[in-house]
Design a protein around this motif. Structure first.
Motif, short mmCIF file in Angstrom:
data_model
loop_
_atom_site.label_atom_id
_atom_site.label_comp_id
_atom_site.label_asym_id
_atom_site.label_seq_id
_atom_site.Cartn_x
_atom_site.Cartn_y
_atom_site.Cartn_z
N PHE A 173 -1.32 -2.88 6.53
CA PHE A 173 -2.77 -3.06 6.40
C PHE A 173 -3.12 -3.17 4.93
CE2 PHE A 173 -7.11 -1.23 5.86
CZ PHE A 173 -7.80 -2.31 6.40
N TYR A 174 -3.91 -4.21 4.58
CA TYR A 174 -4.27 -4.48 3.20
C TYR A 174 -5.78 -4.61 3.05
CZ TYR A 174 0.64 -5.65 2.32
OH TYR A 174 2.00 -5.60 2.18
N LEU A 175 -6.29 -4.12 1.93
CA LEU A 175 -7.67 -4.36 1.55
C LEU A 175 -7.74 -5.71 0.85
CD1 LEU A 175 -8.49 -0.79 0.19
CD2 LEU A 175 -9.18 -1.76 2.40
N GLU A 176 -8.61 -6.58 1.33
CA GLU A 176 -8.62 -7.98 0.91
C GLU A 176 -9.68 -8.24 -0.16
OE1 GLU A 176 -9.35 -12.33 3.08
OE2 GLU A 176 -8.92 -10.54 4.28
N LEU A 177 -9.23 -8.80 -1.27
CA LEU A 177 -10.12 -9.17 -2.37
C LEU A 177 -10.41 -10.67 -2.32
CD1 LEU A 177 -8.42 -7.22 -5.30
CD2 LEU A 177 -10.27 -6.44 -3.81
N GLN A 178 -11.68 -11.04 -2.48
CA GLN A 178 -12.09 -12.44 -2.53
C GLN A 178 -13.05 -12.64 -3.70
OE1 GLN A 178 -13.89 -13.58 1.18
NE2 GLN A 178 -11.99 -13.41 2.33
N GLU A 179 -13.09 -13.86 -4.22
CA GLU A 179 -14.05 -14.18 -5.28
C GLU A 179 -14.71 -15.52 -4.96
OE1 GLU A 179 -16.60 -14.14 -7.50
OE2 GLU A 179 -15.33 -12.49 -8.17
N HIS A 180 -15.94 -15.45 -4.47
CA HIS A 180 -16.67 -16.67 -4.09
C HIS A 180 -18.02 -16.78 -4.79
CE1 HIS A 180 -13.71 -17.81 -1.16
NE2 HIS A 180 -13.85 -16.69 -0.48
N ASP A 181 -18.27 -15.92 -5.78
CA ASP A 181 -19.53 -15.96 -6.53
C ASP A 181 -20.73 -15.81 -5.60
OD1 ASP A 181 -20.97 -16.02 -8.89
OD2 ASP A 181 -21.26 -18.19 -8.83
N VAL A 239 -11.08 -1.90 -4.81
CA VAL A 239 -10.04 -1.44 -5.74
C VAL A 239 -10.07 0.08 -5.84
CG1 VAL A 239 -9.27 -1.43 -8.15
CG2 VAL A 239 -9.95 -3.58 -7.05
N ASP A 240 -11.27 0.65 -5.94
CA ASP A 240 -11.41 2.10 -6.00
C ASP A 240 -10.88 2.76 -4.73
OD1 ASP A 240 -12.56 4.56 -7.27
OD2 ASP A 240 -13.81 4.53 -5.46
N MET A 241 -11.17 2.16 -3.57
CA MET A 241 -10.67 2.71 -2.31
C MET A 241 -9.15 2.64 -2.27
SD MET A 241 -11.42 1.53 1.62
CE MET A 241 -13.11 2.13 1.61
N SER A 242 -8.58 1.57 -2.79
CA SER A 242 -7.13 1.45 -2.82
C SER A 242 -6.51 2.57 -3.66
CB SER A 242 -6.74 0.08 -3.39
OG SER A 242 -5.34 -0.02 -3.55
N HIS A 243 -7.12 2.85 -4.81
CA HIS A 243 -6.61 3.93 -5.67
C HIS A 243 -6.69 5.28 -4.96
CE1 HIS A 243 -7.57 1.39 -9.49
NE2 HIS A 243 -6.41 1.07 -8.95
N LYS A 244 -7.73 5.49 -4.18
CA LYS A 244 -7.93 6.80 -3.54
C LYS A 244 -7.11 6.98 -2.27
CE LYS A 244 -12.63 7.50 -5.34
NZ LYS A 244 -14.09 7.53 -5.02
N THR A 245 -6.80 5.89 -1.60
CA THR A 245 -6.11 5.99 -0.29
C THR A 245 -4.66 5.52 -0.34
OG1 THR A 245 -6.78 3.75 0.36
CG2 THR A 245 -8.28 5.58 0.93
N GLY A 246 -4.29 4.76 -1.36
CA GLY A 246 -2.95 4.19 -1.41
C GLY A 246 -2.80 2.94 -0.56
N ILE A 247 -3.89 2.48 0.06
CA ILE A 247 -3.84 1.24 0.84
C ILE A 247 -3.73 0.08 -0.15
CG2 ILE A 247 -5.07 -0.26 2.45
CD1 ILE A 247 -6.45 2.27 3.54
N PRO A 248 -2.74 -0.80 0.01
CA PRO A 248 -2.52 -1.86 -0.97
C PRO A 248 -3.59 -2.95 -0.92
CG PRO A 248 -1.00 -2.11 0.86
CD PRO A 248 -1.71 -0.81 1.07
N LEU A 249 -3.67 -3.72 -2.01
CA LEU A 249 -4.62 -4.82 -2.14
C LEU A 249 -3.92 -6.15 -1.98
CD1 LEU A 249 -6.35 -3.49 -5.38
CD2 LEU A 249 -7.40 -3.52 -3.10
N VAL A 250 -4.66 -7.13 -1.49
CA VAL A 250 -4.16 -8.50 -1.44
C VAL A 250 -5.30 -9.44 -1.80
CG1 VAL A 250 -4.65 -8.80 1.03
CG2 VAL A 250 -2.91 -10.21 -0.05
N ALA A 251 -5.02 -10.45 -2.62
CA ALA A 251 -6.03 -11.42 -3.03
C ALA A 251 -5.93 -12.66 -2.15
CB ALA A 251 -5.84 -11.81 -4.49
#
Length: 212
Positions: free
Chosen positions: A179-187, A199-211
């Motif tokens: 399970f990944y926390l998904e980062l998007q950039e669409h303005d 990103v903050d949640m990832s740091h606190k939970t250890g759940i990895p990020l994916v762009a």
């Protein structure tokens, strides 16, 4: 997408991609998407149409022919209560979740999810509930999806504790590495503060990020 980890340089692979079978969310045929991925020298590509898997066969064969690894997926809809409950005030607003098949077991489960969503859970959209999802999670990788995903939506609603509980539920269901926390950039103005919160949640939970 690419996993976000310090010191890693990973080629970008699109893991959240809609074809013309995602009405109002995609315009290109699956074969055109594969051709573009090959031109950009992407080693792989996922197809994650909204609630359907109609394009998977065309996508799979085109990708194999082009030398691009096909990743079979779907952006599913999750009902707020049981998928058999259909009340316009409480059940019309479903949340999104990206599912990617990791292996044959995952592909079989994804097919069952997509089929049941249409035949049993359809209400405005083809939906499944969390109980059904958790019993068909084996072999699947999940991404938290766009601003309409459960976790991003709760963060945008300024409910960080509920968002964290939801994220930890998905992590427990799919597995720590799936399970990944998904980062998007669409303005998009509404999503301005979302990526830092993820990103903050990832740091606190250890759940990895994916762009994506």
């Amino acid at each position: 997408g690419c996993m976000i980890e310090s010191g890693m340089n990973i080629p970008y692979v699109e893991l959240h991609c809609h074809s013309n079978l995602s009405l109002l969310d995609g315009a290109a045929h699956p074969e055109e998407l594969v051709a573009q991925a090959a031109e950009l020298e992407m080693p792989a590509l996922a197809l994650t149409d909204h609630g359907v898997m109609f394009g998977i066969l065309h996508f799979y064969h085109a990708a194999k022919k082009a030398g691009v690894k096909p990743i079979v997926g779907c952006e599913i809809y999750i009902s707020p209560r049981r998928m058999t409950q259909k009340d316009v005030r409480r059940d019309a607003r479903s949340s999104h979740l990206i599912l990617l098949a990791e292996n044959q077991t995952g592909y079989n489960n994804l097919m069952q999810i997509a089929t049941t969503a249409q035949l049993e859970g359809f209400y405005y959209k083809p939906r499944v509930d969390k109980e059904f999802l958790s019993s068909h999670a084996k072999g699947l990788i999940a991404l938290s999806s766009c601003g309409s995903g459960e976790v991003p939506r709760l963060l945008q609603d300024n409910r960080p504790q509920r968002a964290r509980r939801a994220a930890e539920w998905y992590r427990d269901v799919f597995g720590r590495d799936n399970f990944y926390l998904e980062l998007q950039e669409h303005d998009i103005p509404e999503m301005k503060g979302l990526n830092p919160a993820l990103v903050d949640m990832s740091h606190k939970t250890g759940i990895p990020l994916v762009a994506t």
